[in-house]
Write an enzyme that holds these catalytic residues in place. Sequence first.
Site, short mmCIF file in Angstrom:
data_model
loop_
_atom_site.label_atom_id
_atom_site.label_comp_id
_atom_site.label_asym_id
_atom_site.label_seq_id
_atom_site.Cartn_x
_atom_site.Cartn_y
_atom_site.Cartn_z
N ASP A 261 41.87 34.18 39.41
CA ASP A 261 41.42 35.01 40.52
C ASP A 261 42.66 35.76 41.04
OD1 ASP A 261 38.83 34.37 42.98
OD2 ASP A 261 39.96 36.18 42.54
C1 GLC Z 1 38.66 38.29 44.76
C2 GLC Z 1 37.53 37.32 44.53
C3 GLC Z 1 36.94 37.40 43.15
C4 GLC Z 1 37.01 38.83 42.66
C5 GLC Z 1 38.47 39.17 42.47
C6 GLC Z 1 38.67 40.62 42.00
O1 GLC Z 1 39.68 37.67 45.50
O2 GLC Z 1 37.78 35.94 44.80
O3 GLC Z 1 35.59 36.91 43.24
O4 GLC Z 1 36.31 38.96 41.44
O5 GLC Z 1 39.24 38.94 43.64
O6 GLC Z 1 38.30 41.48 43.03
#
Ligand code: GLC
Length: 719
Positions: A261
Site C-alpha cells: 500500500d
Molecule cells: C491508499 C489506500 C489503498 C489505495 C492506495 C493507492 O492509501 O490504502 O486502498 O489503493 O493508497 O491510492
Amino acid sequence: MKAQEILSKMTLEEKIYHLVQMTTMTYLKTDGTNIVTGPDSTMKLDKEYIYDVGTLLNLVGAQTMIDAQTNFLNGSKRKVPPVFMQDVIHGHRTLYPINLGVAASFDPKLAHDVAKMAAKEASLDGVGVTFAPMVDLVRDPRWGRVMESSGEDPYLNSQMAKATVEGYQGDMGKYNIAACVKHFAAYGAAEAGRDYNTVDVSERMLREYYLPSYKAAVDAGVKMVMTAFNIVDSVPCSGNKWLVKDVLRGEWGFDGVVISDYSAFEEMIDHGYCEDKKECAYRAMEATSDIEMMSPCYANHLKELVEEGKISVEQIDAAVLRVLKLKEELGVLDNPYRSVNVEEAKRVQVGPEHRAIARYAAEESAVLLKNNFILPLSKDIKSVAVIGPNADTGAIHGDWPCGGKVDETITVLEGVKNIVGDRAVYAKGCNIEYDSTDESMIDEAVEVAREADAVILCLGEHQSYSGEGNCRTNIEIPRVQYKLLDKILEVNKNVVVALFTGRPLAISELDEKAPAILNMWMPGTEAGNATANLIFGNANPSGKITMTFPRSLGQVPIYYNAFNTGRPKLPEYDFNRVRFTSSYLDSPNSPLYPFGYGLSYTEFEYSDLKLSADTLTRGGKIIASAKIKNVGKYKGKEAVQFYIHDLFGSVVRPVKELKGFEKIELDVGEEKTVEFEITEETLKFWTKDMKFEAENGKFDVFIGKSSACKPFATFELVD
Ligand code: GLC
C-alpha cells in the site's frame, strides 16, 4: 516469452526500478525535464532511472495517459512501458453505489456488472489495473473504510469478491482491467475503528473470518494482491513472510504480483519493525512483496542488499518477472497505450447506458429500513417538499470518486423534479457538517413542509465523512438534523427520510421518529434519480444490510455471527434486565437492524421450511428448502438467506453462519421454492487442531429474511 526476454536484457538497476511505483505526475511534464515533481519528489530517487520504473498510479483521462506514456517512452532507454494503476473502487467516471451498498443488493451478478462497466471506462482511459476489490471484513462502523467493504460476513464477502474480480477481469480483453484484491490482510479489524490502528486477531479468527474473501479473489484468478498497512501477529503485512510467502503464495498458490500500500514499506520503520529503509527493503523482499508503492526502500537499498549477499538477484528477478508477466497479459508490452481511446471514452463515460447501469445499481442497493405505509408516494402527488442538507447536492456519490464528479451527480431534488416537475419545492433546512448547530434555516424549511402533501427529508453524512482516514467517534445523526425533523413533523406527518451514509449509523432516535427511512448509502452518479424512482414506486427497494446497524456506538463491535458465550441473554428477555448474563445495564443486546435486514413495499411469506433428511453422511448432501410467496401489493425482490448453527464443536462456533442466499423476484401472488444444498464442505471450519474440516454433530438450520430468523430444523453429520 516476451517477459523473460526483456528481463534477460535488464541491468540490476533497471530491474530494481521496475519494482518501484510512482505517480503519473512526473511524466506529464512535456518539457523533457525529468525533474521529479509532486509526491514523487519525497522519494529522492536517482533521476537516471525514473524512466525505468515499472508502474504508475493515479491517473484519470485518456489524453493524460497518452501524454504520460509518450513522455515516458521518449525518456526511456530500455523502453519497457509502465502499466497504469488506479483506484477504480465504485466506478471510474460513472460512479455506482459504494461497495457496502452494492453488497446490500445481495446480488453478485450486480457486483459483476458494475465492475465490468467500470473496467470498460477505465480501460478507455488507459488504465491497466484497479486497486479493487477491497474485501476487508468489517465490524466497526467508526472505521471510514467500511464504505468500501462488503460487510461482516465471510461468505457474502467471498461471493462479492469473486463476482467483482470476474467483472473487472473478464477474459482480460480490451475492455477489461486486472483486479487487485486488498488489503491483505484483516485491515478491517483495526482497533477502535481507527484507520491504520493495531490489528490483533488470533490465527483462527484470521482464517475463519478475515481470510476467506481474499482467498475467494485468488481462487477467482485475481492478478494482484495489495498488502495492508496493519500488522498481523505483530508483524506489518508489507514484510510479513508468513502471511505473504507462506499463506498467500505457499498455501493458496498465488503466483501473481504483490504490491504494497502507499508508502507502507517505509512505514515499517514507524511500526517499529525495521530500523531503516534498508531493513524495510530486506523484509519486504524476504516476504516476496514485489512492487513498492510510493516509497524508496527498494530503489535506494536493494542493490546494496544484493552486493552484501542478503538478497539474491534471483529474488529480484522473480519479482520483476511477475510484474512483466502481468504487463504481457495486459498487452502493454506489445501496445503501451493498451485500450486508450479519447473519443470512445468521451462517448461511453457517464453516457446514458452507463448511467442506467449505475441507476439500477443504486436502486438495488438501497435498503428500506422503515415504512409506516407512506411509501411509495403517488406520482400524482400535488406537492412534495424536498428538504435537508443532502437534498440539493451532488456530494452523495461516495468517497473514492476516481474520475467521478459532484456536478455530474443527479441530486435528489433533480431526481424528484424528473418525476413530479415543479410540484417539488425545496429548502435546505440545515447544514451537513457533523458539528453544525446552525438552526437559522429551519423555519423556512418548516414553512415549505407545511404546504406540501409529503416531505422527502435528505439527512445523514457528507460523503467525505467515510473513506480512507475518515473515521468517526460519533456515528449519530447531528442534533441539528433531528431538530429539523422534529419541527417538520409538527406540521407534516408524511415525512420520508432519505438517508445518505457511508457506514451504519446509530439512528435509534430516527427509527422512533421518522415514519419511513430509506437508506441510500452513497449511491453514485445517479443518486437522485434512483432515490426518486424508489420513493415514487418506479422501483421497489430490495436491499438488505450486510453490516449490523447498532442501537448505539456503545454496542460496537456488534455483528450477527458472534459466539454465544457461557452466559447468553436469551432473546426473549432482550428488553429485560438480566444481571449476570452477557448483557448491558442500559441497552438490549440486539442491534437496531440486524445483518440481512431490509424491507420491501410488498410482503413475502415464508412457508413449508424443510430439510430433505435429518442426517447427513460425509460425501452426501441434504437440501434445505422453503416456499416464498409475494402476499403484498407490489412486485418485488427478496434476498432469501440460509444459515446454519453448529451446536457443538472442538472450538466454540458462531450462533449463525450465512451459508447461502438467493435473490428472487416475485409478482403479486407468485410463489417460488428456494433450495440450499448442504454438504460436508458447507460445514467445514478451523478446528481445535487448526485443520479445515467438518466435525460430526448436530446443526440447526435457518431460512429467512434476515439473520434474526429462527431455526426450523436440526440435522446431524455422521460418518
Ligand atoms: C491508499 C489506500 C489503498 C489505495 C492506495 C493507492 O492509501 O490504502 O486502498 O489503493 O493508497 O491510492
